[in-house]
Design an enzyme around this catalytic site. Structure first.
Site, mmCIF file in Angstrom:
data_model
loop_
_atom_site.group_PDB
_atom_site.id
_atom_site.type_symbol
_atom_site.label_atom_id
_atom_site.label_comp_id
_atom_site.label_asym_id
_atom_site.label_seq_id
_atom_site.Cartn_x
_atom_site.Cartn_y
_atom_site.Cartn_z
ATOM 1 N N GLY A 1 -10.643 10.598 21.739
ATOM 2 C CA GLY A 1 -9.587 11.564 21.445
ATOM 3 C C GLY A 1 -9.856 12.380 20.193
ATOM 4 N N HIS B 1 -13.529 -2.912 -28.035
ATOM 5 C CA HIS B 1 -12.969 -1.562 -28.113
ATOM 6 C C HIS B 1 -14.026 -0.486 -27.847
ATOM 7 C CE1 HIS B 1 -10.048 -3.782 -30.610
ATOM 8 N NE2 HIS B 1 -11.070 -4.132 -31.355
ATOM 9 N N SER C 1 -19.416 -1.282 -35.931
ATOM 10 C CA SER C 1 -18.835 -0.156 -35.200
ATOM 11 C C SER C 1 -19.730 1.078 -35.246
ATOM 12 C CB SER C 1 -17.467 0.185 -35.789
ATOM 13 O OG SER C 1 -16.587 -0.910 -35.662
ATOM 14 N N LEU D 1 -11.692 2.822 23.949
ATOM 15 C CA LEU D 1 -11.519 4.261 24.145
ATOM 16 C C LEU D 1 -11.367 4.936 22.783
ATOM 17 C CD1 LEU D 1 -11.081 3.162 26.994
ATOM 18 C CD2 LEU D 1 -9.233 4.817 27.297
ATOM 19 N N ALA D 2 -12.305 5.839 22.468
ATOM 20 C CA ALA D 2 -12.323 6.456 21.136
ATOM 21 C C ALA D 2 -12.742 7.914 21.203
ATOM 22 C CB ALA D 2 -13.267 5.680 20.222
ATOM 23 N N GLY E 1 4.673 4.557 29.259
ATOM 24 C CA GLY E 1 4.676 4.250 30.679
ATOM 25 C C GLY E 1 5.526 3.026 30.965
ATOM 26 N N GLU F 1 4.197 6.767 34.283
ATOM 27 C CA GLU F 1 4.177 7.481 33.006
ATOM 28 C C GLU F 1 5.496 8.209 32.790
ATOM 29 O OE1 GLU F 1 1.829 7.164 30.791
ATOM 30 O OE2 GLU F 1 0.596 5.930 32.106
#
EC number: 2.7.7.23
Length: 457
Positions: free
Chosen positions: A12, A361, A403, A9-10, A138, A152
């Site tokens: 809501g 670095h 570098s 049940l999905a 319930g 309930e």
């Protein structure tokens, strides 16, 4: 063996989440709640998963598009019984139907297997739990020890409200039984809804047995109707996962400050400092040490690796005895051989770094191959992108890159080459060559720096 189908049940809305996102798509451990339930249904070998959807159905279908579920629309949300009525036409008479909830993500395979095994041949197995404070749930009504009804909260009388055993909503019965009972549901109650719990009384009227099975832990059947409950589920899940790791020999410096949002496999003597996040599938070798604040996602870390604080590793492989960080970022496709060093503020993406090489670095290495025993200096950049396409940089073995050099791809630097500091390399470099690319240094005698001019009032 009787086949099993699952109804989730999905539908809501999740009003108390105060969100545009459908309730079941809110996440626990980085995964939508409903996805947890689907995954558990797969673990118990469900032949078919029926997903009841309503609010936000388009987004739900989009997020779960890869899941092999049967989408069942509940256009109006008129209760749990009404939701099951929408799925009933898909039930086979001779299969078992297990009812689950998309907002109760922590239900376990073991609990569901106990429930299914307890189902009477012609009855219902019902999952219950006993609570210190059962308000809102319930109540399980028993006569001579057998379950005869579920009342309930809104419909319960004073005596029934004292009962501490409550319904979790999870139940299993045959397809034929469910279809019969669902067809006879009515909404004669305070809410004007169709309650699935009414099938318990119907089963008793038909002379069927209702077998109650208690969940071992309340939180595994707890749903999330608001963000406070969602946070409680998250903390419980994380606590459980941390305890499993501790018992398996992982040292978590502070288990309350560790999050796992996927799966972690590990060797011996692993140590994880605070505020580390594990996402997706992560594999750690023996004696791996992870510093505070690191994020690891879908990666493989070899034996004796040290990952210093605040490093991020995603879709990458790190070889044995490497040192990473602090503040390093390994992006997808990074593959570091053993004994490599990657230091602070270094980013590596889609690149291989050979054994013993150091990138210590402030450096970006992207779309590149770096050989073994190389030294990549501070501020070096592989310029891999021309604004439209990406190109590759290849660096051989025993190469030194000074570098602040820029390596403009596509370019190859052969074994033993040395790139002087500040060079911009646009052409291939042969073995053992030295490349210097800089403006000649000038000395100007008597130079005076400008001074600030005072502004008149």
């Amino acid at each position: 063996m009787t086949q099993l189908s699952v109804v989730i049940l999905a539908a809501g809305k999740g009003t108390r989440m105060y969100s545009d996102l459908p309730k079941v798509l809110h996440t626990v451990a980085g995964k939508p709640m409903v996805q947890h339930v689907i995954d558990t249904a797969k673990q118990i070998d469900a032949k078919q998963i029926h997903l009841i959807y309503g609010h936000g159905g388009e987004l739900l279908q989009q997020r779960l598009s890869s899941e092999p579920v049967n989408w069942v629309l509940q256009a109006e949300q008129l209760g749990t019984g009404h939701a099951m009525q929408q799925a009933a036409p898909f039930f086979a008479d001779d299969e078992n139907i297990l009812m689950l909830y998309g907002d109760a993500p922590l239900i376990t395979k073991e609990t569901l297997e106990r429930l299914i095994a307890a189902k009477p041949a012609n009855g219902i197995a019902l999952l219950t739990v006993e609570l210190e404070n059962p308000t809102g749930y319930g109540r399980i009504i028993r006569e001579n020890g057998s379950v005869v009804a579920i009342v309930e909260q809104k419909d319960a009388n004073a005596e029934q409200l004292k009962i501490r055993e409550v319904n979790t909503g999870v139940m299993v019965a045959s397809g034929a039984s469910f279809k019969k009972w669902l067809a006879n549901l009515n909404n004669n109650n305070a809410q004007g809804e169709y309650y699935i719990t009414d099938v318990i009384a119907m089963a008793n009227q038909d002379g069927y047995k209702v077998q109650a099975v208690q969940a071992s832990e309340f939180m595994e059947v707890e749903g999330a109707n608001n963000r406070l409950q969602l946070a409680a589920l998250e903390r419980f899940y994380q606590k459980t996962q941390a305890e499993k790791l501790l018992l398996a020999g992982v040292r978590l410096i502070d288990p309350a400050r560790f999050d796992i949002r996927g799966s972690l496999t590990h060797g011996k003597d692993v140590e994880i400092d605070v505020n580390v996040i594990i996402e997706g599938e992560v594999k750690l070798g023996n004696r791996v040490r992870i510093g505070a604040g690191c994020v690891l996602k879908n990666c493989e870390i070899g034996d004796d690796v040290e990952i210093k604080p605040y490093s991020v590793i995603e879709d990458a492989v790190v070889g044995k005895a490497a040192q990473i960080g602090p503040f390093s970022r390994l992006r997808p496709g990074a593959n570091l051989a053993e004994e490599t060093h990657v230091g602070n503020f270094v980013e590596i993406k889609n690149a291989q770094v050979g054994k013993g090489s150091k990138v210590n670095h402030l450096t970006y290495v992207g779309d590149a191959e770096v050989g073994s025993n190389c030294n990549i200096g501070a501020g070096v950049i592989t310029c891999n992108y021309d604004g439209a396409n990406k190109f590759k940089t290849i660096i051989g073995n025993n190469v030194f890159v000074g570098s602040d050099s820029q390596l403009v791809a596509p370019v190859t630097i052969a074994d033993g080459a040395t790139i002087g500091a500040g060079a911009t390399v646009t052409k291939d470099v042969a073995e053992n060559e030295l490349v210097i690319s800089r403006v000649p240094q000038r000395h100007i005698q008597g130079w005076q720096r400008p001074t600030k001019k005072k502004i008149a009032d």
